[in-house]
Design a protein around this motif. Structure first.
Motif, short mmCIF file in Angstrom:
data_model
loop_
_atom_site.label_atom_id
_atom_site.label_comp_id
_atom_site.label_asym_id
_atom_site.label_seq_id
_atom_site.Cartn_x
_atom_site.Cartn_y
_atom_site.Cartn_z
N THR A 134 0.83 -1.20 0.00
CA THR A 134 0.00 0.00 0.00
C THR A 134 0.87 1.25 0.00
N LEU A 135 1.93 1.26 0.79
CA LEU A 135 2.83 2.41 0.82
C LEU A 135 3.47 2.65 -0.54
N HIS A 136 3.88 1.57 -1.21
CA HIS A 136 4.49 1.73 -2.53
C HIS A 136 3.46 2.20 -3.57
N ARG A 137 2.23 1.71 -3.49
CA ARG A 137 1.19 2.20 -4.42
C ARG A 137 0.90 3.68 -4.19
N GLN A 146 1.36 7.08 -6.70
CA GLN A 146 0.31 8.06 -7.02
C GLN A 146 0.72 9.47 -6.60
N VAL A 147 1.25 9.60 -5.40
CA VAL A 147 1.55 10.91 -4.84
C VAL A 147 2.70 11.59 -5.58
N PHE A 148 3.73 10.83 -5.92
CA PHE A 148 4.91 11.41 -6.56
C PHE A 148 4.99 11.10 -8.05
N LYS A 149 3.84 10.92 -8.67
CA LYS A 149 3.77 10.60 -10.09
C LYS A 149 4.57 11.63 -10.91
N ASN A 150 5.34 11.14 -11.87
CA ASN A 150 6.15 11.96 -12.78
C ASN A 150 7.30 12.70 -12.10
N ARG A 173 10.90 5.41 -2.31
CA ARG A 173 11.10 3.96 -2.41
C ARG A 173 12.22 3.52 -1.48
N ILE A 174 13.31 4.24 -1.49
CA ILE A 174 14.45 3.90 -0.64
C ILE A 174 14.07 4.00 0.84
N LYS A 175 13.37 5.07 1.21
CA LYS A 175 12.98 5.27 2.61
C LYS A 175 12.04 4.16 3.09
N ILE A 176 11.04 3.82 2.28
CA ILE A 176 10.11 2.75 2.65
C ILE A 176 10.86 1.44 2.85
N ASN A 177 11.72 1.10 1.89
CA ASN A 177 12.47 -0.15 1.97
C ASN A 177 13.40 -0.17 3.18
N LEU A 195 -1.28 10.15 5.64
CA LEU A 195 -0.74 11.51 5.51
C LEU A 195 -0.29 11.79 4.08
N LEU A 196 0.42 10.85 3.48
CA LEU A 196 0.86 11.02 2.09
C LEU A 196 -0.34 11.16 1.15
#
Length: 104
Positions: free
Chosen positions: A13-16, A20-24, A33-37, A65-66
């Motif tokens: 869910t966080l990656h999806r 969406q939030v940081f599209k483009n 991605r790095i922070k989540i991982n 929040l995101l």
């Protein structure tokens, strides 16, 4: 649902949400991605059910929040940002009136 399934679902869910939030925005996409991982790897060996539930709650709060608060901004020139809100962030702007309307 078991805790392992909840953790995996939160990870996905966080990656999806990140997509969406940081599209483009490749830089923000990669940083998120790095922070989540990193966060999931650093807590990979956690065994306390109470601590795992606490971490799941934190992750869910971050996802919310995101999804509900972050708006992209694009630099158009030196001192100008163009905001690009996602459709789900836009709400109907109804003016507030604290005086009740009179029936006639």
């Amino acid at each position: 649902m078991g805790q392992a399934a909840k953790v995996l679902q939160l990870f996905k869910t966080l990656h999806r949400t990140r997509q969406q939030v940081f599209k483009n925005d490749t830089r923000a996409l990669e940083a998120a991605r790095i922070k989540i991982n990193e966060e999931f790897k650093s807590n990979k060996s956690e065994t306390s059910p109470k601590k795992i539930e606490e971490l799941i709650k934190i992750g869910s709060d971050v996802e919310l929040l995101l999804r509900t608060s972050v708006i992209q901004g694009i630099h158009t020139d030196h001192n100008t940002l163009k905001l690009v809100p996602r459709k789900e962030l836009l709400i109907e702007n109804v003016p507030y009136c604290d005086a009740p309307t009179q029936k006639q």
